[in-house]
Write a protein that holds these residues in place. Structure first.
Motif, PDB file in Angstrom:
ATOM      1  N   GLY A 154       0.785  -1.199   0.091  1.00  0.00           N
ATOM      2  CA  GLY A 154       0.076   0.021   0.092  1.00  0.00           C
ATOM      3  C   GLY A 154       0.759   1.184   0.022  1.00  0.00           C
ATOM      4  N   ASP A 155       2.150   1.251  -0.293  1.00  0.00           N
ATOM      5  CA  ASP A 155       2.837   2.434  -0.095  1.00  0.00           C
ATOM      6  C   ASP A 155       2.613   3.527  -1.420  1.00  0.00           C
ATOM      7  N   ALA A 156       2.207   2.826  -2.306  1.00  0.00           N
ATOM      8  CA  ALA A 156       1.885   3.767  -3.814  1.00  0.00           C
ATOM      9  C   ALA A 156       0.603   4.310  -3.360  1.00  0.00           C
ATOM     10  N   VAL A 157      -0.560   3.552  -2.999  1.00  0.00           N
ATOM     11  CA  VAL A 157      -1.977   4.103  -2.871  1.00  0.00           C
ATOM     12  C   VAL A 157      -2.744   3.097  -2.167  1.00  0.00           C
ATOM     13  N   ILE A 158      -3.729   3.330  -1.284  1.00  0.00           N
ATOM     14  CA  ILE A 158      -4.830   2.252  -0.893  1.00  0.00           C
ATOM     15  C   ILE A 158      -5.964   2.647  -1.875  1.00  0.00           C
ATOM     16  N   GLY A 159      -6.236   1.788  -2.619  1.00  0.00           N
ATOM     17  CA  GLY A 159      -7.405   2.245  -3.756  1.00  0.00           C
ATOM     18  C   GLY A 159      -8.160   1.397  -4.075  1.00  0.00           C
ATOM     19  N   VAL A 160      -9.608   1.681  -3.962  1.00  0.00           N
ATOM     20  CA  VAL A 160     -10.740   1.034  -4.082  1.00  0.00           C
ATOM     21  C   VAL A 160     -11.390   1.319  -5.276  1.00  0.00           C
ATOM     22  N   ASN A 161     -11.874   0.259  -6.176  1.00  0.00           N
ATOM     23  CA  ASN A 161     -12.669   0.421  -7.265  1.00  0.00           C
ATOM     24  C   ASN A 161     -14.144   0.189  -6.571  1.00  0.00           C
ATOM     25  N   PRO A 162     -14.995   1.302  -6.739  1.00  0.00           N
ATOM     26  CA  PRO A 162     -16.340   1.258  -6.191  1.00  0.00           C
ATOM     27  C   PRO A 162     -17.398   0.341  -6.993  1.00  0.00           C
ATOM     28  N   ALA A 163     -18.119  -0.323  -6.240  1.00  0.00           N
ATOM     29  CA  ALA A 163     -19.220  -1.173  -7.172  1.00  0.00           C
ATOM     30  C   ALA A 163     -20.208  -0.610  -7.761  1.00  0.00           C
ATOM     31  N   THR A 164     -20.526   0.738  -7.090  1.00  0.00           N
ATOM     32  CA  THR A 164     -21.340   1.737  -7.517  1.00  0.00           C
ATOM     33  C   THR A 164     -20.496   2.901  -7.976  1.00  0.00           C
TER      34      THR A 164
ATOM     35  N   LEU B  66     -11.153   5.399   3.839  1.00  0.00           N
ATOM     36  CA  LEU B  66      -9.842   5.126   3.559  1.00  0.00           C
ATOM     37  C   LEU B  66      -8.956   6.364   4.245  1.00  0.00           C
ATOM     38  N   ASP B  67      -9.196   7.554   4.233  1.00  0.00           N
ATOM     39  CA  ASP B  67      -8.584   8.625   4.762  1.00  0.00           C
ATOM     40  C   ASP B  67      -8.765   8.267   6.459  1.00  0.00           C
ATOM     41  N   ALA B  68      -9.620   7.577   7.010  1.00  0.00           N
ATOM     42  CA  ALA B  68      -9.869   7.190   8.494  1.00  0.00           C
ATOM     43  C   ALA B  68      -8.597   6.141   8.665  1.00  0.00           C
ATOM     44  N   ILE B  69      -8.512   5.196   7.740  1.00  0.00           N
ATOM     45  CA  ILE B  69      -7.237   4.134   8.099  1.00  0.00           C
ATOM     46  C   ILE B  69      -6.054   4.701   7.901  1.00  0.00           C
ATOM     47  N   ARG B  70      -5.839   5.698   6.833  1.00  0.00           N
ATOM     48  CA  ARG B  70      -4.402   6.249   6.696  1.00  0.00           C
ATOM     49  C   ARG B  70      -4.210   7.100   7.870  1.00  0.00           C
ATOM     50  N   SER B  71      -4.884   8.115   8.330  1.00  0.00           N
ATOM     51  CA  SER B  71      -4.649   8.958   9.350  1.00  0.00           C
ATOM     52  C   SER B  71      -4.611   8.430  10.772  1.00  0.00           C
TER      53      SER B  71
ATOM     54  N   GLN C 224      -1.133   7.486   0.035  1.00  0.00           N
ATOM     55  CA  GLN C 224      -2.001   8.203  -0.370  1.00  0.00           C
ATOM     56  C   GLN C 224      -3.490   7.266  -0.478  1.00  0.00           C
ATOM     57  N   SER C 225      -4.523   7.943  -0.691  1.00  0.00           N
ATOM     58  CA  SER C 225      -6.005   6.918  -0.816  1.00  0.00           C
ATOM     59  C   SER C 225      -6.643   7.326  -2.027  1.00  0.00           C
ATOM     60  N   CYS C 226      -7.544   6.675  -2.594  1.00  0.00           N
ATOM     61  CA  CYS C 226      -8.032   7.025  -3.581  1.00  0.00           C
ATOM     62  C   CYS C 226      -9.259   6.121  -4.084  1.00  0.00           C
ATOM     63  N   CYS C 227     -10.719   6.590  -4.201  1.00  0.00           N
ATOM     64  CA  CYS C 227     -11.520   6.144  -4.616  1.00  0.00           C
ATOM     65  C   CYS C 227     -11.828   6.106  -6.202  1.00  0.00           C
ATOM     66  N   LEU C 228     -11.872   4.994  -6.898  1.00  0.00           N
ATOM     67  CA  LEU C 228     -11.587   4.812  -8.320  1.00  0.00           C
ATOM     68  C   LEU C 228     -12.882   5.427  -8.993  1.00  0.00           C
ATOM     69  N   GLY C 229     -13.629   6.048  -8.514  1.00  0.00           N
ATOM     70  CA  GLY C 229     -14.795   6.358  -9.212  1.00  0.00           C
ATOM     71  C   GLY C 229     -14.574   7.317 -10.512  1.00  0.00           C
TER      72      GLY C 229
END
Length: 458
Positions: free
Chosen positions: A185-195, A208-213, A220-225
């Motif tokens: 996860g050093d590049a990013v923690i990134g989720v592909n949302p189902a919706t 994701l921000d709660a986990i990181r902080s 970095q975090s990213c929602c891949l919407g």
């Protein structure tokens, strides 16, 4: 004007540079589906020979035009004649020899990048063996930064991809923790949302921000919407680190993704205005993949690998933190088997690096392809040797939301141990402080770690 080469007494002719590039491509099912592929190995070899004799300036004088196409215009605008000067007099074959010369350095290749067009790098890749693609890409270092520094020589970063079929907050958190406790996860923690709903996007960003902080993870975090959802979420105050978008090599293909350069410009300005990153940080994340333009009937008669390289012109406009090709995701209609997927992954990484991009690869395949995890082991190892910036990792190599096979957290650990590829330095320090990866150190169970997190309300 046409291009020609003789093989075993037979003259093979190619009416245009576009046709020559397509016929010179290594075998893949997508080009055959489009009616662009060579008739067989003899025609392919003839095309490769003819291509080796093409002057690099032909790609400027006889451009693979797509009338009124914004990506073609962008490629024109990006070309830096001064950067191109050192190789201006070369043919494609001479360029290959120069790239492989041990005296040609990574610094020279980095300086050359603004002078190269996507079609040039696609062309030279077509006359290179796998080891050539690896050797040249390994010279190039493309470093990007946000909270972690990605792309330093001798390191391998990972995307921790905790997807969930219903976007359940605790399910996402559990998978993310699983990866973090294995050093992913050093590049990013990134989720592909189902919706792609705005409330879900905002909630996933908050999780994701709660986990990181709370865990003080330097990543970095990213929602891949979709980028338009990201714009709305930023307007609503969501904690957006990176803006994501899939892109392709023509305006029509990007329209199929519901995106234009204007929308991407707006998103790049919006995420920079949030002030969540150090000054000068890289804030965009793009995904690509061979076959995307063909599947949208937006390839304009070009082969899928050349169209893929053109997508990199879109990406480099925005100085992204991350770019990755999802190399086997689109299916066997475009890349039939492990051999084609492996070749495509090495090509994409090579072309992206030569164009100055921080290239990663989702080493993956769909379950109806003639491929398996052993093919992925081979591609992963080859990419690590080539200096890939990052790879994507999921629990158990099985993405339960997107229903495809990728790499596991354990696979990244294999490369770290076997080839000595540590993660980003900030993340490596964080791992050391918590004993992650240290023999004999007892780590919290996933249940304990999840229980200590304070997740946002669903």
């Amino acid at each position: 004007m046409g291009y020609h080469a003789d093989i075993e007494g037979t003259r093979h002719g190619f009416p245009s540079l576009k046709a020559l590039l397509a016929k010179a491509s290594p075998e893949r099912t997508g080009d055959a589906l489009a009616g662009l592929a060579a008739d067989g190995p003899l025609e392919r070899i003839a095309a490769q020979r003819a291509l080796a004799d093409v002057a690099l300036t032909d790609f400027l004088d006889d451009v693979l035009e797509v009338e009124g196409d914004a990506v073609t215009a962008l490629i024109h605008a990006q070309h830096d004649a001064a950067a191109f000067a050192p190789v201006r007099s070369m043919t494609v074959g001479a360029f290959r020899d120069w790239l492989l010369d041990p005296a040609t350095t990574g610094a020279q290749l980095s300086a050359l990048a603004p002078g190269l067009t996507p079609e040039m790098v696609a062309a030279v890749s077509k006359i290179m063996r796998a080891q050539d693609l690896i050797a040249v890409a390994a010279k190039v270092e493309v470093v990007t930064r946000f909270r972690s520094t990605i792309g330093l020589r001798g390191r391998l970063s990972t995307r921790n991809q905790p997807n969930h079929p219903t976007d359940d907050s605790r399910g996402i958190a559990l998978s993310a923790l699983d990866g973090l406790l294995m050093g992913a996860g050093d590049a990013v923690i990134g989720v592909n949302p189902a919706t792609d709903s705005l409330p879900d996007y905002i909630r996933i960003c908050a999780v994701l921000d709660a986990i990181r902080s709370q865990l003080e993870v330097p990543t970095q975090s990213c929602c891949l919407g979709h980028v338009t959802t990201a714009l709305a979420a930023m307007e609503a105050g969501a904690p957006v680190d990176l803006v994501f978008q899939s892109v392709a090599g023509s305006e029509k293909a990007n329209a199929g993704f519901g995106v234009t350069l204007g929308i991407l410009d707006e998103a790049a300005d919006a995420v920079a205005s949030l002030g969540r990153a150090p000054k000068g940080a890289n804030l965009m994340y793009f995904e690509t993949g061979q076959g995307a333009a063909l599947s949208a009937d937006a390839h304009h008669g070009m082969d899928q690998q050349t169209m893929e390289a053109r997508a990199y012109a879109v990406a480099r406009r925005y100085r992204p933190l991350l770019v990755n090709t999802v190399v086997g995701f689109i299916g066997p209609e475009y890349l039939a088997d492990g051999k084609q997927i492996t070749r495509a992954g090495l090509e994409d990484h090579f072309c992206g690096k030569l164009l100055g991009l921080p290239m990663g690869v989702d080493v993956c395949y769909t379950n109806h392809s003639w491929a398996d995890q052993e093919d992925m082991d081979i591609l992963l190892t080859a990419l690590a040797a080539a200096g890939v910036n990052f790879v994507i990792t999921v629990p158990g190599a099985d993405d339960i939301m997107l229903n495809y096979q990728s790499l596991s957290f354990h696979d990244a650990g294999f490369i770290r141990r076997t080839l000595g590829r540590p993660p980003a330095p900030e993340f490596a320090d964080w791992m050391a402080r918590h004993g992650i990866g240290e023999p004999g150190v007892e780590l919290p169970s996933l249940a304990d770690a999840l229980g200590r997190l304070r997740l946002p309300a669903a």
